[in-house]
Design a protein around this motif. Sequence first.
Motif, mmCIF file in Angstrom:
data_model
loop_
_atom_site.group_PDB
_atom_site.id
_atom_site.type_symbol
_atom_site.label_atom_id
_atom_site.label_comp_id
_atom_site.label_asym_id
_atom_site.label_seq_id
_atom_site.Cartn_x
_atom_site.Cartn_y
_atom_site.Cartn_z
ATOM 1 N N ILE A 21 0.837 -1.205 0.000
ATOM 2 C CA ILE A 21 0.000 0.000 0.000
ATOM 3 C C ILE A 21 0.866 1.248 0.000
ATOM 4 O O ILE A 21 0.599 2.226 -0.722
ATOM 5 N N ALA A 22 1.925 1.227 0.815
ATOM 6 C CA ALA A 22 2.821 2.383 0.887
ATOM 7 C C ALA A 22 3.497 2.636 -0.456
ATOM 8 O O ALA A 22 3.600 3.782 -0.920
ATOM 9 N N LEU A 23 3.958 1.561 -1.110
ATOM 10 C CA LEU A 23 4.615 1.705 -2.407
ATOM 11 C C LEU A 23 3.620 2.206 -3.465
ATOM 12 O O LEU A 23 3.967 3.053 -4.294
ATOM 13 N N ALA A 24 2.398 1.672 -3.429
ATOM 14 C CA ALA A 24 1.377 2.117 -4.382
ATOM 15 C C ALA A 24 1.054 3.591 -4.178
ATOM 16 O O ALA A 24 0.917 4.360 -5.145
ATOM 17 N N GLY A 25 0.937 3.993 -2.920
ATOM 18 C CA GLY A 25 0.659 5.391 -2.621
ATOM 19 C C GLY A 25 1.780 6.301 -3.097
ATOM 20 O O GLY A 25 1.531 7.378 -3.663
ATOM 21 N N ALA A 26 3.017 5.873 -2.873
ATOM 22 C CA ALA A 26 4.164 6.681 -3.314
ATOM 23 C C ALA A 26 4.207 6.774 -4.838
ATOM 24 O O ALA A 26 4.523 7.829 -5.401
ATOM 25 N N LEU A 27 3.857 5.672 -5.517
ATOM 26 C CA LEU A 27 3.857 5.676 -6.979
ATOM 27 C C LEU A 27 2.787 6.618 -7.524
ATOM 28 O O LEU A 27 3.040 7.387 -8.461
ATOM 29 N N ILE A 28 1.600 6.558 -6.933
ATOM 30 C CA ILE A 28 0.512 7.449 -7.358
ATOM 31 C C ILE A 28 0.914 8.908 -7.137
ATOM 32 O O ILE A 28 0.687 9.777 -7.983
ATOM 33 N N GLN A 29 1.526 9.171 -5.984
ATOM 34 C CA GLN A 29 1.962 10.532 -5.680
ATOM 35 C C GLN A 29 3.009 11.002 -6.689
ATOM 36 O O GLN A 29 2.973 12.147 -7.154
ATOM 37 N N LEU A 30 3.928 10.105 -7.056
ATOM 38 C CA LEU A 30 4.965 10.458 -8.028
ATOM 39 C C LEU A 30 4.341 10.777 -9.391
ATOM 40 O O LEU A 30 4.691 11.786 -10.025
ATOM 41 N N VAL A 31 3.419 9.926 -9.819
ATOM 42 C CA VAL A 31 2.786 10.134 -11.125
ATOM 43 C C VAL A 31 2.023 11.453 -11.151
ATOM 44 O O VAL A 31 2.124 12.237 -12.107
ATOM 45 N N LEU A 32 1.250 11.743 -10.097
ATOM 46 C CA LEU A 32 0.473 12.987 -10.045
ATOM 47 C C LEU A 32 1.387 14.205 -9.977
ATOM 48 O O LEU A 32 1.115 15.234 -10.619
#
Length: 362
Positions: A21-32
């Motif tokens: 979940i943490a990695l997914a959240g960080a990835l979404i934040q990076l993309v946005l």
Amino acid sequence: MSDSTSAPLGMRTLSRLGLAIALAGALIQLVLAVYYLAMAHSPSPHDLPVGVVGNAEQQAQAQQLEEDGEFQVESYDDAAALQQAIRERKAYGGVAFEGNTPTLYVASAASPSVANLFKAEYTKVYQQQVQQQVQQLTAAKQPVPVATLAALTTPPPVTDVVPLPKDDSAGSSLGFVIQALCLGGSIASLALGRLRGLTERSALRGLGHAALLVVYAIGSSAVALLAMALFGVGDGADHFTLFWGLALISLAVTASTAAFVALIGPAGSLIGGLYFTVGLIISGSSIAPEMLPKVGHAIGQLLPPGAGATVARDAMYFPDAKTAGAFVVLGLYAVVGLAVVLLVNAAANRTRSAHALLRDEA
């Protein structure tokens, strides 16, 4: 024994899930973050329409602005024609070389940032030209008129053809209204979908769901107008067009989101989230569309937030502008969305009826 071995496995699974979940959240934040910065970190004009009034030489000089693709220059017969073009949003501003001193015309209601850009660039060029005149006179040992010297420190004449009202001097209210409509519509479409989900799909349920979406859109528009009235925003607007424009924005968001929910389930509500996170930044509600990268400009105006921002801004400040294209975009989202909701429910009803008929025949 079983208790001692199951506990570590549970903690390990929980840790892995938390890490995922943490990695997914960080990835979404990076993309946005990359997306937001790519679209709006350094706004610059792309084919920004401007007007010019002057003789052939002055018009030719203005046409040079098109060389780098930042501006799209159009010539007008006189200052009145230029001002009408600004009211119709065919131009964001322009210069009229009439009389002894040229005049800059802007429309802060179209975009405060563009109006400020025009003022800054025009003042810079104007004072450079005055300075050159002073240097030429000085080099020729001729007296420099007092008016010419005063022009070095006096801003050139600027006329704001369509100014922002005092209650919205920064021009940010439109962006907030579009945000509220998109976020509220996304939540409402998911909630209404779950409410209708308490009954089995049928043509009647589809009609009920579509009716609820229309009723919500009308109520959403009324609430938005009430909130705007409380702060004096849009007092001089074409309220009839603004009301139905806001209602259509809401319906475009809710109906299209409801259509995806009807097709693929609760995951379809993510389309509403995309309108809010992805569509708003390229909608032109806070940044003029022509100040965005070309791809952002093109896509933004084909999404409900972008088309909605155009409809709302024109209803509030530019009644002479033609907004048929934006209304068509919103209408397509609304009509297609409602049609999908109706068809999916009607199809489910026919499928159940066919299965029941087969069982009876068996």
